[in-house]
Scaffold this active site. Structure first.
Site, PDB file in Angstrom:
ATOM      1  N   SER A  25       0.848  -1.197   0.000  1.00  0.00           N
ATOM      2  CA  SER A  25       0.000   0.000   0.000  1.00  0.00           C
ATOM      3  C   SER A  25       0.881   1.243   0.000  1.00  0.00           C
ATOM      4  O   SER A  25       2.029   1.214   0.462  1.00  0.00           O
ATOM      5  CB  SER A  25      -0.887   0.020   1.248  1.00  0.00           C
TER       6      SER A  25
ATOM      7  N   TYR B  98      -1.480  -0.175  10.569  1.00  0.00           N
ATOM      8  CA  TYR B  98      -1.675  -0.619   9.189  1.00  0.00           C
ATOM      9  C   TYR B  98      -0.496  -0.166   8.329  1.00  0.00           C
ATOM     10  O   TYR B  98       0.048  -0.952   7.535  1.00  0.00           O
ATOM     11  CB  TYR B  98      -2.976  -0.059   8.642  1.00  0.00           C
TER      12      TYR B  98
END
Length: 298
Positions: free
Chosen positions: A127, A140
């Site tokens: 990501s 995250y």
């Protein structure tokens, strides 16, 4: 090109499900995996892909046993895509167990087969948050940052065996990860800390503005990933990089982070270069190759 055999984790929806469709459409063979596969992967039964029940968060020995059985389906694995992952969750240990340790378990199970056949590609779906973790997304972002580091080191480790490793770093794409129902389902259950009410309100507003207006199209993003892995389309003739942002927003994040890092170095260069050297240090010798910048592999 002879058909490749793919093993893809986390195929229930989003990038995982589209990877199954895109790889099969190229004439490749696919082993699609996921938790509770009998129900969660039922919608993919018509693709022609083999279905294997695999929870990547299981103990590593169990993951290896399942992967060993999966390899027997086609006799080899040419491409591993570590896609399984959790998004927002207050159980940060579980998030790391799936996003990072699960990916490591599957990778370690597949690598012996790739080393034996002297070929293969290991891909991680990371990501842009690996480069930029805003408020309330630290864990995250840390997990995705870990995948970025793993892919970079792994690429160097497995290159002598003609194996490649890459971390794809998508920006915002319309997937169940940004679906409000999913977000609510996995929202933190712990009592919120009042001191961070401002952060929560700001991030909630951003989420509401984003949902339904994500820039990225999953099919287009996945087709690019498959091109890179297969060396086709715009990737034809190019060397596979260790990391690749997917989407204009991801590119902006990476560029901005790198530019900011260089600005910090420029401001602090005179204070951090040479001022901390050990007295009597005679300069870098044999380990000079380690501390230089990494190969961009473009």
């Amino acid at each position: 090109m002879a058909p490749l055999v793919w093993l893809i984790t986390g195929c229930s929806s989003g990038f995982g499900a589209q990877l199954v469709h895109s790889a099969v459409a190229r004439g490749d063979k696919v082993i699609e995996t996921g938790r509770n596969a009998a129900t969660k992967l039922k919608h993919l039964e018509g693709t022609g892909a083999a279905i294997v029940d695999l929870d990547v968060s299981l103990p590593e020995a169990d993951v290896k046993r399942i992967v060993d059985e999966a390899v027997k389906i086609y006799g080899k694995i040419d491409v591993l895509v570590n896609n399984a992952g959790y998004g927002i969750n207050d159980d940060y240990r579980k998030l790391f167990n799936v996003n990072v340790f699960g990916a490591l378990s599957v990778t370690r199970a597949v690598l012996p087969y790739m080393r034996a056949q002297q070929s293969g590609t290991i891909a991680f779906v990371g990501s842009m948050y690996a480069w930029w973790a805003p408020a309330l997304l630290s864990v995250y972002g840390a997990a995705k940052g870990a995948l970025r580091a793993i892919a970079e080191s792994l690429a160097a480790e497995v290159a002598p065996f003609n194996i490649r490793a890459i971390d794809f770093e998508p920006g915002f794409f319309k997937t169940p990860l940004t679906d409000m129902a999913k977000i609510a389902q996995y929202a933190p259950t712990a009592q919120p800390v009042d001191a961070y009410a401002g952060h929560r309100a700001a991030m909630g507003g951003l989420a509401q503005a984003l949902i339904g207006n994500e820039r990225g199209d999953v099919k287009k993003g996945v087709e690019l990933m498959v091109d890179v892995i297969r060396g086709e389309g715009s990737a034809s003739g190019r060397k596979i990089p260790q990391r690749l942002p997917i989407g204009e927003d991801a590119v902006r994040v990476v560029e901005g982070t790198c530019k900011n890092a260089l600005k910090v170095i420029d401001v602090w260069r005179d204070d951090v270069v040479g001022t901390t050297d050990r007295d009597g240090f005679e300069g870098e010798k044999d380990y000079e190759a380690i501390v230089k910048g990494p190969d961009a592999q473009v």
